[in-house]
Design a protein around this motif. Structure first.
Motif, PDB file in Angstrom:
ATOM      1  N   SER A  22       0.828  -1.196   0.000  1.00 17.36           N
ATOM      2  CA  SER A  22       0.000   0.000   0.000  1.00 17.36           C
ATOM      3  C   SER A  22       0.867   1.253   0.000  1.00 17.36           C
ATOM      4  N   LYS A  23       0.424   2.252  -0.742  1.00 19.38           N
ATOM      5  CA  LYS A  23       1.154   3.520  -0.804  1.00 19.38           C
ATOM      6  C   LYS A  23       0.714   4.487   0.300  1.00 19.38           C
ATOM      7  N   ARG A  24      -0.302   4.080   1.061  1.00 14.44           N
ATOM      8  CA  ARG A  24      -0.833   4.977   2.090  1.00 14.44           C
ATOM      9  C   ARG A  24      -1.485   4.130   3.177  1.00 14.44           C
ATOM     10  N   GLY A  29      -5.716   3.832   1.276  1.00 12.04           N
ATOM     11  CA  GLY A  29      -4.556   3.211   0.638  1.00 12.04           C
ATOM     12  C   GLY A  29      -4.912   2.356  -0.554  1.00 12.04           C
ATOM     13  N   LYS A  32      -5.612   4.714  -3.565  1.00 12.27           N
ATOM     14  CA  LYS A  32      -4.405   5.464  -3.886  1.00 12.27           C
ATOM     15  C   LYS A  32      -3.369   4.569  -4.569  1.00 12.27           C
ATOM     16  N   THR A  33      -3.200   3.353  -4.061  1.00 14.02           N
ATOM     17  CA  THR A  33      -2.200   2.432  -4.614  1.00 14.02           C
ATOM     18  C   THR A  33      -2.553   2.033  -6.042  1.00 14.02           C
ATOM     19  N   ASP A  36      -2.038   4.966  -8.374  1.00 16.60           N
ATOM     20  CA  ASP A  36      -0.611   5.209  -8.612  1.00 16.60           C
ATOM     21  C   ASP A  36      -0.072   4.272  -9.699  1.00 16.60           C
ATOM     22  N   TYR A  37      -0.464   3.005  -9.641  1.00 19.64           N
ATOM     23  CA  TYR A  37      -0.004   2.049 -10.651  1.00 19.64           C
ATOM     24  C   TYR A  37      -0.648   2.294 -12.010  1.00 19.64           C
ATOM     25  N   THR A 171      -6.401  -8.753   0.314  1.00 18.49           N
ATOM     26  CA  THR A 171      -5.445  -8.016   1.152  1.00 18.49           C
ATOM     27  C   THR A 171      -4.712  -8.972   2.084  1.00 18.49           C
ATOM     28  N   LYS A 177       2.664  -3.545   7.382  1.00 15.88           N
ATOM     29  CA  LYS A 177       2.238  -2.998   6.097  1.00 15.88           C
ATOM     30  C   LYS A 177       1.122  -3.844   5.484  1.00 15.88           C
ATOM     31  N   GLU A 179      -0.805  -5.093   2.056  1.00 18.42           N
ATOM     32  CA  GLU A 179      -0.556  -5.291   0.635  1.00 18.42           C
ATOM     33  C   GLU A 179      -1.856  -5.673  -0.055  1.00 18.42           C
TER      34      GLU A 179
END
Length: 248
Positions: A22-24, A29, A32-33, A36-37, A171, A177, A179
């Motif tokens: 996750s980016k957040r 998250g 957002k993730t 982003d990709y 998930t 973290k 993922e």
């Protein structure tokens, strides 16, 4: 112009990556993730996210509501400040500053702090969706002035949600973290405003009010609108849209 082939190709590329960090932190998250990709730049633009599609992501098998769009009331003027100041509560850590956080449906009055109840009313005669507010101690209606016009709601729906790309992800936690593995996607096309109103009438649409106060700086004490969300369960998206296409 929507580009189904482009977004489908990108989704399959991301799916093939397997689990990605996750980016957040927290609930934002997952969206957002994925964005982003995809290469989506984070912004507050009201236009679609990618290839003509609004992109929404959630955890697989979630029962959480999905925000379709946010829209402040059409009236009366200063409605957010009025709601906060009249019916809100003080922050414990910031005396004198108020907030109003409540989730509202059409099929029953909720209970906000045991004092007032909120309910959504679809007023077909006046072509508005309004909030009816009841004093829970006297059972009397004390306000029904805050509203959204059909025109404002239809524009909010059509501006960003003509084409929706809904993604779900498995998930897992690796250490502290989270993922995500984005495994399934569905394309929804051609939302109908009449269907939105039917979802409201059926108690399947939530209006989620999140109004606060700025706690510092030049705007301290002024109304901070965190976005009044119009939200439904992902399983009810099929009731809003005319066309649905599963990505395999």
């Amino acid at each position: 112009m929507i580009d189904k082939k482009k977004i489908e190709t990108e989704f399959k590329r991301i799916r093939n990556l397997g689990f990605i960090p996750s980016k957040r932190k927290h609930n934002t998250g997952i969206g957002k993730t994925f964005e982003d990709y995809l290469g989506v730049t984070e912004n507050n633009d009201k236009s679609p996210d990618f290839a003509g599609f609004e992109v929404k992501s959630q955890r697989a098998l979630t029962s959480s509501f999905l925000t379709l769009f946010t829209k402040s009331p059409s009236g009366p003027k200063g409605a957010n400040s009025y709601l906060r100041d009249t019916f809100g509560e003080e922050y414990e850590e910031y005396p004198g500053l108020k907030k109003l956080h409540t989730s509202i449906f059409s099929n029953k009055f909720n209970s906000y702090k045991g004092k007032v109840g909120f309910k959504i009313i679809n007023d077909k005669k006046s072509s508005i969706v309004k909030l009816k507010i009841k004093d829970l101690s006297t059972k009397k209606i004390i306000d029904d002035s805050v509203h959204w016009t059909y025109g404002d709601l239809e524009r909010a729906l059509n501006k960003k949600l003509q084409a929706l790309f809904y993604v779900s992800a498995d998930t897992r936690k690796v250490g502290d973290k989270e993922e995500f593995h984005y495994t399934e996607a569905t394309i929804y096309l051609n939302p109908k405003f009449d269907n939105l109103l039917k979802l409201i009438d059926a108690g399947k649409m939530m209006i989620d009010i999140r109004i606060g106060s700025y706690k510092s700086g030049k705007n301290k004490g002024k109304t901070h609108d965190h976005g009044t969300g119009f939200r439904i369960k992902p399983t009810d998206l099929r009731l809003l849209y005319s066309d649905k296409l599963e990505i395999t």
